[in-house]
Every structure is written in structure tokens, then in C-alpha cells.
Design a protein around this motif. Structure first.
Motif, PDB file in Angstrom:
ATOM      1  N   GLU A   1       0.852  -1.191   0.000  1.00 16.38           N
ATOM      2  CA  GLU A   1       0.000   0.000   0.000  1.00 16.38           C
ATOM      3  C   GLU A   1       0.888   1.241   0.000  1.00 16.38           C
ATOM      4  O   GLU A   1       1.973   1.245   0.583  1.00 16.38           O
ATOM      5  CB  GLU A   1      -0.919   0.011   1.222  1.00 16.38           C
ATOM      6  N   LEU A   2       0.404   2.293  -0.649  1.00 15.78           N
ATOM      7  CA  LEU A   2       1.116   3.566  -0.755  1.00 15.78           C
ATOM      8  C   LEU A   2       0.262   4.681  -0.176  1.00 15.78           C
ATOM      9  O   LEU A   2      -0.962   4.578  -0.131  1.00 15.78           O
ATOM     10  CB  LEU A   2       1.424   3.897  -2.221  1.00 15.78           C
ATOM     11  N   LEU A   3       0.938   5.758   0.236  1.00 16.80           N
ATOM     12  CA  LEU A   3       0.232   6.952   0.680  1.00 16.80           C
ATOM     13  C   LEU A   3       1.001   8.173   0.200  1.00 16.80           C
ATOM     14  O   LEU A   3       2.220   8.237   0.349  1.00 16.80           O
ATOM     15  CB  LEU A   3       0.115   6.978   2.210  1.00 16.80           C
ATOM     16  N   ARG A   4       0.264   9.113  -0.383  1.00 19.33           N
ATOM     17  CA  ARG A   4       0.867  10.378  -0.810  1.00 19.33           C
ATOM     18  C   ARG A   4       0.345  11.475   0.098  1.00 19.33           C
ATOM     19  O   ARG A   4      -0.843  11.755   0.128  1.00 19.33           O
ATOM     20  CB  ARG A   4       0.503  10.675  -2.271  1.00 19.33           C
ATOM     21  N   VAL A   5       1.250  12.102   0.848  1.00 21.35           N
ATOM     22  CA  VAL A   5       0.883  13.161   1.775  1.00 21.35           C
ATOM     23  C   VAL A   5       1.039  14.529   1.114  1.00 21.35           C
ATOM     24  O   VAL A   5       0.163  15.375   1.206  1.00 21.35           O
ATOM     25  CB  VAL A   5       1.736  13.089   3.057  1.00 21.35           C
ATOM     26  N   SER A   6       2.162  14.736   0.465  1.00 19.00           N
ATOM     27  CA  SER A   6       2.452  16.019  -0.176  1.00 19.00           C
ATOM     28  C   SER A   6       1.809  16.103  -1.553  1.00 19.00           C
ATOM     29  O   SER A   6       1.923  15.181  -2.360  1.00 19.00           O
ATOM     30  CB  SER A   6       3.965  16.210  -0.309  1.00 19.00           C
TER      31      SER A   6
ATOM     32  N   ILE B   1       9.013  11.358   4.767  1.00 17.31           N
ATOM     33  CA  ILE B   1       8.401  12.479   5.498  1.00 17.31           C
ATOM     34  C   ILE B   1       8.849  12.516   6.957  1.00 17.31           C
ATOM     35  O   ILE B   1       8.198  13.118   7.809  1.00 17.31           O
ATOM     36  CB  ILE B   1       6.865  12.419   5.424  1.00 17.31           C
ATOM     37  N   THR B   2       9.972  11.875   7.264  1.00 19.63           N
ATOM     38  CA  THR B   2      10.516  11.879   8.616  1.00 19.63           C
ATOM     39  C   THR B   2      10.933  13.307   8.998  1.00 19.63           C
ATOM     40  O   THR B   2      11.611  13.972   8.226  1.00 19.63           O
ATOM     41  CB  THR B   2      11.726  10.941   8.707  1.00 19.63           C
ATOM     42  N   LYS B   3      10.519  13.767  10.160  1.00 21.49           N
ATOM     43  CA  LYS B   3      10.815  15.142  10.606  1.00 21.49           C
ATOM     44  C   LYS B   3      11.815  15.150  11.758  1.00 21.49           C
ATOM     45  O   LYS B   3      11.745  14.279  12.629  1.00 21.49           O
ATOM     46  CB  LYS B   3       9.531  15.842  11.047  1.00 21.49           C
ATOM     47  N   PRO B   4      12.726  16.117  11.830  1.00 20.20           N
ATOM     48  CA  PRO B   4      12.979  17.138  10.815  1.00 20.20           C
ATOM     49  C   PRO B   4      14.023  16.702   9.793  1.00 20.20           C
ATOM     50  O   PRO B   4      14.144  17.285   8.740  1.00 20.20           O
ATOM     51  CB  PRO B   4      13.522  18.309  11.641  1.00 20.20           C
ATOM     52  N   ASN B   5      14.783  15.615  10.129  1.00 16.10           N
ATOM     53  CA  ASN B   5      15.841  15.135   9.257  1.00 16.10           C
ATOM     54  C   ASN B   5      15.787  13.615   9.139  1.00 16.10           C
ATOM     55  O   ASN B   5      14.982  12.957   9.800  1.00 16.10           O
ATOM     56  CB  ASN B   5      17.221  15.552   9.815  1.00 16.10           C
ATOM     57  N   ASN B   6      16.680  13.075   8.338  1.00 18.79           N
ATOM     58  CA  ASN B   6      16.759  11.623   8.180  1.00 18.79           C
ATOM     59  C   ASN B   6      17.034  10.934   9.510  1.00 18.79           C
ATOM     60  O   ASN B   6      17.872  11.388  10.294  1.00 18.79           O
ATOM     61  CB  ASN B   6      17.900  11.238   7.232  1.00 18.79           C
TER      62      ASN B   6
END
Length: 205
Positions: free
Chosen positions: A50-55, A83-88
Motif C-alpha cells: 500500500e502507498l500513501l501520498r501526503v504532499s 516524510i521523517t521530521k525534521p531530518n533523516n
């Protein structure tokens, strides 16, 4: 795979974030880890995902989850996002078997987080030594050169690379069809994903 890819990253080049030219987050950023899952675990039999597009600034997925079923009965779990915040946070690979467990991770994918193999107490030290090596690209080029010089098949051949790409394509197809997809695939093109994903998103609404 837990990475951060900002909107500015996708806006920096016209090809980024498009199904036609980028090919998807798993194809672009995740293929090496899908390849590892197959290299270590064997021939895949089917894939569900399954996929999800947030942006909305791009076409491709932000999140991908999947289950690979192997010919030998094993299961491989995929969890990837950009979409990991704020960095990798980085990457991780965990193997759970009947005689041991190995977990590797870290931002540079070079940390042995956990290691136990029944009857082999030296394996953790061996893995730790390997984790400090940073010349893997040199080794790959050397293997490629030797394959040409000696007219032999190199370690990583096209058929092995195709397995990882096919598994990702099966995951994408699974998302569209809402079903597990058997391998090998007869055909698939990421160029068609834009229309298919938009159609699925409309149906889901």
C-alpha cells in the motif's frame, strides 16, 4: 527507510517526484534495501503493498508498506517513508530466523544494533569490523572491471537487479489492484502510475 525529502528537494528539478521520470520513492530511494531483502532471503513469490501520498507538490508516494512472500515461505516486511521530521533517521535491516537475529541500522547503515547467531559467537565482531569499511563502491567497481577483463559474469548481474525492480513494481501494482501480486510480472510501467493513482485516490474518496 526513514528519510526526509523536503518540498524544495522536489522543486529543485522538474523530474523529481514524477512517476514518469522519477519512478517512485521506492525506485529512487528504496531499491537498494528491497534488493538486500531479496539477496538475503531468496526468490520472491508474491508482493502485497500500500502507498500513501501526503504532499501534493509531487505525484509519487511519501509512504510505502509491503509484504514480500518468498518461495521458501519466509516473509519480508517493507516500511519506507520520506516524510521523517525534521531530518533523516536513516535505514535499518532486521533478520529474524530460527537460529538467530541480526539488526543493522544507523544514518549511514553501518551500525550493528543487535546480533545473535546460535553457535557462532564471533559473528558480531566480524559484522562490527565490516561495518567500519567504507570502500564498498570501490569493491563493486573492481568486480565490474574484473568481469570485463576475464570475460565473466560479475557479482551483481542484470537478472539480480531486475528482481528488486520487479518486486517494487509488484508493490505498486498491488496498491492499485488491492490484492497480492504474483511474480514474475508480465508487464508494468511507472509511466502509467500517475493516471492509476489519481483514479484510485478518486475512488477512495
Amino acid at each position: 527507510m526513514r528519510l526526509n525529502r523536503s518540498e524544495s528537494y522536489f522543486k529543485s528539478s522538474s523530474w523529481k517526484g514524477t512517476w514518469e521520470k522519477d519512478g517512485g520513492m521506492l525506485v529512487n530511494q528504496g531499491i537498494h534495501f528491497i534488493d538486500l531483502l531479496i539477496w538475503l532471503m531468496g526468490e520472491p513469490k508474491s508482493v502485497y503493498g500500500e502507498l500513501l501520498r501526503v504532499s501534493t507538490e509531487k505525484e509519487i508516494e511519501d509512504i510505502a508498506t509491503g509484504i514480500i512472500t518468498y518461495q521458501n515461505g519466509a516473509k519480508g516486511l517493507i516500511e519506507a517513508n520520506t516524510i521523517t521530521k525534521p531530518n533523516n533517521i536513516g535505514y535499518s535491516l532486521a533478520l529474524f530466523g530460527s537460529k538467530g537475529t541480526i539488526c543493522i541500522g544507523g544514518k549511514g547503515f553501518n551500525q550493528v544494533k543487535h546480533c545473535y547467531v546460535e553457535g557462532n559467537h564471533k559473528v558480531k565482531n566480524e559484522l562490527t569490523k565490516l561495518s567500519h569499511q567504507t570502500d564498498e563502491q570501490h569493491a563493486m567497481y573492481e568486480d565490474f572491471i574484473q568481469a570485463i577483463v576475464r570475460d565473466q559474469t560479475n557479482l551483481v548481474n542484470p537478472s539480480e537487479g531486475k528482481k528488486a525492480l520487479e518486486a517494487i513494481f509488484a508493490l505498486y501494482e498491488s496498491h492499485i489492484e488491492n490484492m497480492s501480486i504474483p511474480l514474475p510480472l508480465e508487464s508494468f510501467s511507472t509511466e502509467e502510475m500517475s493516471k492509476k493513482v489519481k483514479g484510485k485516490e478518486k475512488d477512495d474518496d
